[in-house]
Design a protein around this motif. Structure first.
Motif: not given
Length: 88
Positions: A66-77
């Motif tokens: 869950g933490l990695l998925m949330a980080a993957a969403v925020l990473m491009p921005a």
């Protein structure tokens, strides 16, 4: 061992997620000082939410995923904001 993994996920993973959100807020189309303040305020809420998430899910593996998925969403921005530097 699963409890130690959750504690590490809550402390380090939550911090990393909050830091990513703080940097990603700089990509918002608002004035830079406002983006910094928005990122700081959002990071507190995200960190608290991450800690709650880590201990609420069924397993430590799901917490990390869950933490990695949330980080993957925020990473491009965060990537765009980091590499834009002071051009805004």
């Amino acid at each position: 061992m699963p409890l130690v993994s959750r504690i590490v996920a809550a402390i380090l993973g939550g911090y990393a997620l909050a830091a990513l959100a703080s940097v990603a807020a700089l990509a918002l189309p608002i004035a830079r000082p406002q983006a910094v303040l928005t990122g700081m305020l959002a990071s507190f809420a995200l960190y608290a939410g991450a800690v709650i998430w880590v201990f609420a899910v069924r397993s430590a593996t799901r917490a990390w995923v869950g933490l990695l998925m949330a980080a993957a969403v925020l990473m491009p921005a965060a990537w765009v904001a980091w590499h834009a530097g002071g051009s805004a």
